[in-house]
Design an enzyme around this catalytic site. Structure first.
Site, PDB file in Angstrom:
ATOM      1  N   ARG A   1     -20.245 140.971  19.552  1.00 50.66           N
ATOM      2  CA  ARG A   1     -20.372 140.414  18.249  1.00 50.66           C
ATOM      3  C   ARG A   1     -21.678 140.539  17.538  1.00 50.66           C
ATOM      4  O   ARG A   1     -22.680 139.868  18.488  1.00 50.66           O
ATOM      5  CB  ARG A   1     -19.580 138.989  18.531  1.00 50.66           C
ATOM      6  CG  ARG A   1     -18.378 138.737  18.784  1.00 50.66           C
ATOM      7  CD  ARG A   1     -17.888 137.574  18.733  1.00 50.66           C
ATOM      8  NE  ARG A   1     -16.391 137.513  19.398  1.00 50.66           N
ATOM      9  CZ  ARG A   1     -15.476 136.431  19.668  1.00 50.66           C
ATOM     10  NH1 ARG A   1     -16.052 135.416  19.348  1.00 50.66           N
ATOM     11  NH2 ARG A   1     -14.440 136.591  20.163  1.00 50.66           N
TER      12      ARG A   1
ATOM     13  N   ARG B   1     -24.586 131.484  22.896  1.00 51.59           N
ATOM     14  CA  ARG B   1     -24.096 132.375  21.654  1.00 51.59           C
ATOM     15  C   ARG B   1     -25.050 133.830  21.847  1.00 51.59           C
ATOM     16  O   ARG B   1     -26.125 133.724  21.517  1.00 51.59           O
ATOM     17  CB  ARG B   1     -24.521 131.782  20.310  1.00 51.59           C
ATOM     18  CG  ARG B   1     -23.769 132.521  19.184  1.00 51.59           C
ATOM     19  CD  ARG B   1     -23.984 131.867  17.831  1.00 51.59           C
ATOM     20  NE  ARG B   1     -23.306 130.669  17.714  1.00 51.59           N
ATOM     21  CZ  ARG B   1     -22.228 130.288  17.462  1.00 51.59           C
ATOM     22  NH1 ARG B   1     -21.288 131.147  16.935  1.00 51.59           N
ATOM     23  NH2 ARG B   1     -21.777 129.126  17.440  1.00 51.59           N
TER      24      ARG B   1
ATOM     25  N   GLU C   1     -17.195 123.972  21.987  1.00 49.28           N
ATOM     26  CA  GLU C   1     -16.087 125.027  22.294  1.00 49.28           C
ATOM     27  C   GLU C   1     -16.207 126.064  23.414  1.00 49.28           C
ATOM     28  O   GLU C   1     -17.323 126.458  23.404  1.00 49.28           O
ATOM     29  CB  GLU C   1     -15.922 125.828  21.013  1.00 49.28           C
ATOM     30  CG  GLU C   1     -14.700 126.727  21.039  1.00 49.28           C
ATOM     31  CD  GLU C   1     -14.566 127.774  19.913  1.00 49.28           C
ATOM     32  OE1 GLU C   1     -14.167 128.905  20.425  1.00 49.28           O
ATOM     33  OE2 GLU C   1     -15.555 127.574  18.964  1.00 49.28           O
TER      34      GLU C   1
ATOM     35  N   SER D   1     -10.483 128.978  22.402  1.00 43.37           N
ATOM     36  CA  SER D   1      -9.835 128.822  20.973  1.00 43.37           C
ATOM     37  C   SER D   1      -8.358 129.486  21.326  1.00 43.37           C
ATOM     38  O   SER D   1      -8.228 130.510  21.777  1.00 43.37           O
ATOM     39  CB  SER D   1     -10.640 129.521  19.991  1.00 43.37           C
ATOM     40  OG  SER D   1      -9.987 128.868  18.575  1.00 43.37           O
TER      41      SER D   1
ATOM     42  N   ARG E   1     -19.910 130.882  28.628  1.00 44.61           N
ATOM     43  CA  ARG E   1     -20.074 129.237  28.410  1.00 44.61           C
ATOM     44  C   ARG E   1     -19.499 128.619  29.365  1.00 44.61           C
ATOM     45  O   ARG E   1     -19.922 127.403  29.491  1.00 44.61           O
ATOM     46  CB  ARG E   1     -19.017 129.033  27.052  1.00 44.61           C
ATOM     47  CG  ARG E   1     -19.567 129.763  25.723  1.00 44.61           C
ATOM     48  CD  ARG E   1     -19.119 129.347  24.501  1.00 44.61           C
ATOM     49  NE  ARG E   1     -20.017 129.900  23.466  1.00 44.61           N
ATOM     50  CZ  ARG E   1     -19.786 129.354  21.792  1.00 44.61           C
ATOM     51  NH1 ARG E   1     -18.929 128.441  21.621  1.00 44.61           N
ATOM     52  NH2 ARG E   1     -20.236 129.939  20.900  1.00 44.61           N
TER      53      ARG E   1
END
Length: 425
Positions: A261, A276, A348, A351, A390
């Protein structure tokens, strides 16, 4: 993608659902293009029918030696033939315009999704576990991680910001986490392990909703393919343009893949550390089912992700996203947020979304209900089970010790070859 027939039948309901997403009414614009498109198609059909009819009449007139009638009919057929290409082009253009408009509109929220503008309006559902009380000030993983093998500088030298190399015991812990997640999702939760392409074509990303709206968040190769931002893209598109046998439903698929990403919209956030990244690994969960089963499948998938956090004894909370914080393709989303001691908050880590038939319409994925002659669109769901990087951060921070070492969670010890503690170099 949205059902044009549903918009025709109840435009007010469509606009009301858009309003919940914070969008202006669009039904009038959509239906105007739709009406034009249908009028052109009718004109084309009528012209084609008349041309076929006139062609037959020409033969009859010629047989009757009625040359005046035959010549008039020939002139009419020639005129119709000349008109058809322009009408066909207009039909294509109008159809493309309607498709483009519908493709740019996000999924409509489920009725039980809370109204809200952003993450501040999300609703906490449950909490699990109690955050650890430290007898020292807990450190950020970015500060003590390098001594354990998180090589931020090496990754940056190779590829730039937001790339990290993992070395030695840190690489093994990352592998252990990924393997434990994959074993649990396949062996315990019944997802089928799948190895999928990491490079996909435009159609695949359109099907799951990343294109055309989010092209800037993706990496594209020189030959026109795209690096997947999540295995959801490849897994879900395995049923694209298929009629899936009813007796094979639900399909539950999982894959451990790298994800890529560009994170164009995230400048300035989480620039330190491993949270990230432009490249990261994730165990993705995808379910494909009949519409009446998707609500239960959503809860099941969320529980599968929660089970990993519980086994690792990582405190977390489950949050129902509001209308303003949901992703483009979701009709209902739960976020799982893990406790990070250094930030004194939940962040987070997964999801889990029910997309209804939104993606299935875009990729033409259908099934034929028992006893029905007509096909119906499937429902698709996806979620992280979990994001490996994460989870690594959460383990490091929650299990850190005052001397810079990290205790290995019990369930990971067999995957670590019996190693129970990570020691700083």
């Amino acid at each position: 993608m949205h059902d044009i027939r549903s918009i025709r039948e109840n435009p007010a309901a469509f606009d009301a659902a858009l309003a919940r997403r914070g969008l202006a009414p669009l039904s009038a614009e959509i239906l105007a293009i739709d009406e034009k498109s249908r009028a052109i198609k009718t004109q084309l059909q009528q012209g084609q029918a008349r041309r076929n009819e006139a062609s037959k009449l020409i033969g009859q007139a010629m047989a009757a030696r009625d040359m005046t009638t035959a010549d008039a009919l020939k002139a009419e057929v020639a005129t119709l033939k000349d008109q058809m290409p322009a009408l066909e082009a207009e039909d294509r253009d109008t159809g493309d315009a309607l498709t483009a408009l519908l493709a740019a509109i996000p999924n409509l929220p489920a009725d039980d999704v809370p109204q809200g503008a952003d993450e501040a309006d999300n609703v906490e559902c449950t909490r699990w576990g109690t955050p650890r009380t430290f007898d020292f000030t807990p450190q950020d993983h970015a500060d003590f991680g390098p001594a354990l093998g998180l090589d931020f500088e090496g990754g940056a030298r190779l590829s730039g910001a937001r790339f990290t190399a993992l070395r030695g015991q840190m690489a093994r812990l990352h592998r252990a986490l990924a393997q434990y997640m994959l074993d649990t999702q396949t062996g315990t939760n019944g997802y089928e392990e799948t190895i999928v392409p990491l490079l996909v074509k435009d159609d695949a990303l359109f099907g799951t909703g990343q294109l055309p709206k989010f092209a800037e968040d993706l990496f594209k190769t020189t030959d026109g393919r795209w690096l997947i931002p999540t295995a959801e893209v490849s897994l879900t598109n395995l049923v694209a343009n298929q009629i899936v046998p009813t007796d094979s439903l639900p399909l539950r698929l999982t894959a451990l893949t790298p994800c890529f990403r560009s994170e164009a919209g995230s400048a300035g956030r989480d620039t330190r550390g491993f949270i990230r990244q432009h490249q990261f690994e994730k165990v993705e969960l995808v379910a494909i089912c009949a519409p009446e089963d998707s609500t239960a499948e959503h809860e099941r998938m969320c529980a599968a992700a929660e089970g990993i956090l519980q086994a690792l004894a990582l405190p977390y909370r489950k949050v129902l996203l509001c209308t303003g914080d949901m992703g483009f393709g979701a009709r209902k989303t739960y976020d799982l947020e893990v406790w990070l001691p250094s930030q004194d908050t939940y962040r987070e880590i997964s999801s889990v979304s029910n997309c209804g038939d939104f993606q299935a319409r875009r990729m033409n994925a259908r099934y034929k209900p028992e006893g029905s002659k007509q096909t119906m669109f499937l429902h698709t769901l996806n979620g992280s089970g979990l994001a490996v990087g994460r989870t690594l951060v959460a383990v490091l921070e929650n299990y850190q010790q005052a001397d810079g070492s990290v205790i290995v969670p019990d369930v990971l010890v067999p995957y670590m070859g019996g190693v129970t503690t990570l020691q700083p170099r």
